[in-house]
Each structure stands twice: as C-alpha cells, then as structure tokens.
Design a protein around this motif. Sequence first.
Motif, PDB file in Angstrom:
ATOM      1  N   THR A  32       0.807  -1.290  -0.088  1.00  0.00           N
ATOM      2  CA  THR A  32       0.214  -0.007   0.200  1.00  0.00           C
ATOM      3  C   THR A  32       0.842   1.204  -0.112  1.00  0.00           C
ATOM      4  O   THR A  32       0.303   2.267  -0.220  1.00  0.00           O
ATOM      5  CB  THR A  32      -0.885   0.121   1.055  1.00  0.00           C
ATOM      6  OG1 THR A  32       0.082   0.058   2.426  1.00  0.00           O
ATOM      7  CG2 THR A  32      -1.874  -1.089   1.267  1.00  0.00           C
ATOM      8  N   GLY A  33       2.038   1.136   0.412  1.00  0.00           N
ATOM      9  CA  GLY A  33       2.953   2.427   0.465  1.00  0.00           C
ATOM     10  C   GLY A  33       2.769   3.111   1.848  1.00  0.00           C
ATOM     11  O   GLY A  33       3.171   4.234   1.835  1.00  0.00           O
ATOM     12  N   ILE A  34       2.114   2.683   2.545  1.00  0.00           N
ATOM     13  CA  ILE A  34       1.710   3.316   3.807  1.00  0.00           C
ATOM     14  C   ILE A  34       2.773   2.680   4.991  1.00  0.00           C
ATOM     15  O   ILE A  34       3.176   1.353   5.204  1.00  0.00           O
ATOM     16  CB  ILE A  34       0.216   2.679   4.648  1.00  0.00           C
ATOM     17  CG1 ILE A  34      -0.890   3.006   3.744  1.00  0.00           C
ATOM     18  CG2 ILE A  34       0.102   3.355   5.939  1.00  0.00           C
ATOM     19  CD1 ILE A  34      -2.119   2.639   4.070  1.00  0.00           C
ATOM     20  N   ASP A  53      -6.658   9.342   2.534  1.00  0.00           N
ATOM     21  CA  ASP A  53      -6.005   8.438   1.513  1.00  0.00           C
ATOM     22  C   ASP A  53      -5.468   7.094   2.036  1.00  0.00           C
ATOM     23  O   ASP A  53      -5.399   6.130   1.239  1.00  0.00           O
ATOM     24  CB  ASP A  53      -4.661   9.167   1.023  1.00  0.00           C
ATOM     25  CG  ASP A  53      -3.679   8.576  -0.010  1.00  0.00           C
ATOM     26  OD1 ASP A  53      -4.269   8.396  -0.960  1.00  0.00           O
ATOM     27  OD2 ASP A  53      -2.583   8.168   0.456  1.00  0.00           O
ATOM     28  N   HIS A  54      -4.932   6.872   3.229  1.00  0.00           N
ATOM     29  CA  HIS A  54      -4.608   5.551   3.786  1.00  0.00           C
ATOM     30  C   HIS A  54      -5.952   4.719   3.720  1.00  0.00           C
ATOM     31  O   HIS A  54      -5.712   3.392   3.696  1.00  0.00           O
ATOM     32  CB  HIS A  54      -4.174   5.842   5.261  1.00  0.00           C
ATOM     33  CG  HIS A  54      -2.970   6.408   5.363  1.00  0.00           C
ATOM     34  ND1 HIS A  54      -2.372   6.939   6.431  1.00  0.00           N
ATOM     35  CD2 HIS A  54      -1.858   6.719   4.223  1.00  0.00           C
ATOM     36  CE1 HIS A  54      -1.049   7.287   6.170  1.00  0.00           C
ATOM     37  NE2 HIS A  54      -0.873   7.425   4.774  1.00  0.00           N
ATOM     38  N   ARG A  57      -6.223   3.457   0.161  1.00  0.00           N
ATOM     39  CA  ARG A  57      -5.406   2.401  -0.113  1.00  0.00           C
ATOM     40  C   ARG A  57      -5.601   0.963   0.520  1.00  0.00           C
ATOM     41  O   ARG A  57      -5.601  -0.039  -0.020  1.00  0.00           O
ATOM     42  CB  ARG A  57      -3.896   2.835   0.278  1.00  0.00           C
ATOM     43  CG  ARG A  57      -3.477   4.146  -0.461  1.00  0.00           C
ATOM     44  CD  ARG A  57      -2.254   4.385  -0.090  1.00  0.00           C
ATOM     45  NE  ARG A  57      -1.651   5.615  -0.589  1.00  0.00           N
ATOM     46  CZ  ARG A  57      -0.518   6.092  -0.451  1.00  0.00           C
ATOM     47  NH1 ARG A  57       0.462   5.521  -0.007  1.00  0.00           N
ATOM     48  NH2 ARG A  57      -0.070   7.375  -1.039  1.00  0.00           N
ATOM     49  N   LEU A  58      -5.906   1.181   1.899  1.00  0.00           N
ATOM     50  CA  LEU A  58      -6.091  -0.125   2.492  1.00  0.00           C
ATOM     51  C   LEU A  58      -7.528  -0.786   2.139  1.00  0.00           C
ATOM     52  O   LEU A  58      -7.497  -2.014   1.672  1.00  0.00           O
ATOM     53  CB  LEU A  58      -6.658   0.400   4.061  1.00  0.00           C
ATOM     54  CG  LEU A  58      -5.494   0.701   4.901  1.00  0.00           C
ATOM     55  CD1 LEU A  58      -5.647   1.180   6.066  1.00  0.00           C
ATOM     56  CD2 LEU A  58      -4.540  -0.564   4.838  1.00  0.00           C
ATOM     57  N   ASP A  60      -8.733  -0.557  -1.371  1.00  0.00           N
ATOM     58  CA  ASP A  60      -8.324  -0.998  -2.499  1.00  0.00           C
ATOM     59  C   ASP A  60      -7.474  -2.337  -2.419  1.00  0.00           C
ATOM     60  O   ASP A  60      -7.678  -3.234  -3.031  1.00  0.00           O
ATOM     61  CB  ASP A  60      -7.331  -0.184  -3.297  1.00  0.00           C
ATOM     62  CG  ASP A  60      -8.189   1.251  -3.875  1.00  0.00           C
ATOM     63  OD1 ASP A  60      -9.164   1.190  -3.952  1.00  0.00           O
ATOM     64  OD2 ASP A  60      -7.403   2.075  -4.161  1.00  0.00           O
ATOM     65  N   TYR A  61      -6.582  -2.495  -1.494  1.00  0.00           N
ATOM     66  CA  TYR A  61      -5.704  -3.631  -1.058  1.00  0.00           C
ATOM     67  C   TYR A  61      -6.348  -4.872  -0.636  1.00  0.00           C
ATOM     68  O   TYR A  61      -6.343  -5.787  -1.160  1.00  0.00           O
ATOM     69  CB  TYR A  61      -4.619  -3.050  -0.244  1.00  0.00           C
ATOM     70  CG  TYR A  61      -3.608  -4.585   0.078  1.00  0.00           C
ATOM     71  CD1 TYR A  61      -2.808  -4.892  -1.207  1.00  0.00           C
ATOM     72  CD2 TYR A  61      -3.623  -5.112   1.174  1.00  0.00           C
ATOM     73  CE1 TYR A  61      -2.158  -6.187  -0.709  1.00  0.00           C
ATOM     74  CE2 TYR A  61      -2.714  -6.346   1.498  1.00  0.00           C
ATOM     75  CZ  TYR A  61      -2.137  -6.706   0.442  1.00  0.00           C
ATOM     76  OH  TYR A  61      -1.417  -7.855   0.584  1.00  0.00           O
TER      77      TYR A  61
END
Length: 103
Positions: A32-34, A53-54, A57-58, A60-61
Amino acid sequence: MGTIRLRLREMIAQYAAHTDQRLTLEDVAHATGIDRTTLTMLADNQVGQIDLDHLARLCDYLHCAPADLLEYRRADAEAETLDAREIVSQWEAEYGADEHPRR
C-alpha cells in the motif's frame, strides 16, 4: 460520545484467509505504501484520526469498503456495537441517500 474503532487486523486476517496466504503488516505496508509504523498504530487503534488516502489504499488492497474497516460503539454502556453500514443506513434514513459527500 461514542467511539470508532478500526477493524484493520480483522480485515487483514479475513483477506488472508480468503486468499489462502499468510499476510503481515509488513506485507500490507509494502503493497500500500503506508509506513509500517503508521499501520501498526492503525491496527492497534492508537490514532485519533485516519488519513482518507490511507483508508482508500487499505480498501483497494483488501478489496473492501470503508464500512468494513470501521466499527462504531455508542457511549452508553447498554448500547450494542454498530458497524459502519448501520451508520450509513441510519444516515440515509434521516437525510436521504443523495446527501453522501462521495460514493
């Protein structure tokens, strides 16, 4: 005032079981890039807010909706836990479905 809790560990476990793989916070961080530290704080519910945004991303993943990651608990001791889908349903009943800021 009620509280909102992130169900990140539960959703990671559910996703791992669905995909039949072992999944760590390090794996999620990489995908995720987090930052790993941020994910740990989120997973341990040691944050007062979450970056949208986090959250995206979560979602989506993990192939889930924000409602799957959030749990609301009312302040009164006798109240039961509500998941975010119930909150959305209550919102729609009171304000209408068109009042959502984003879909």
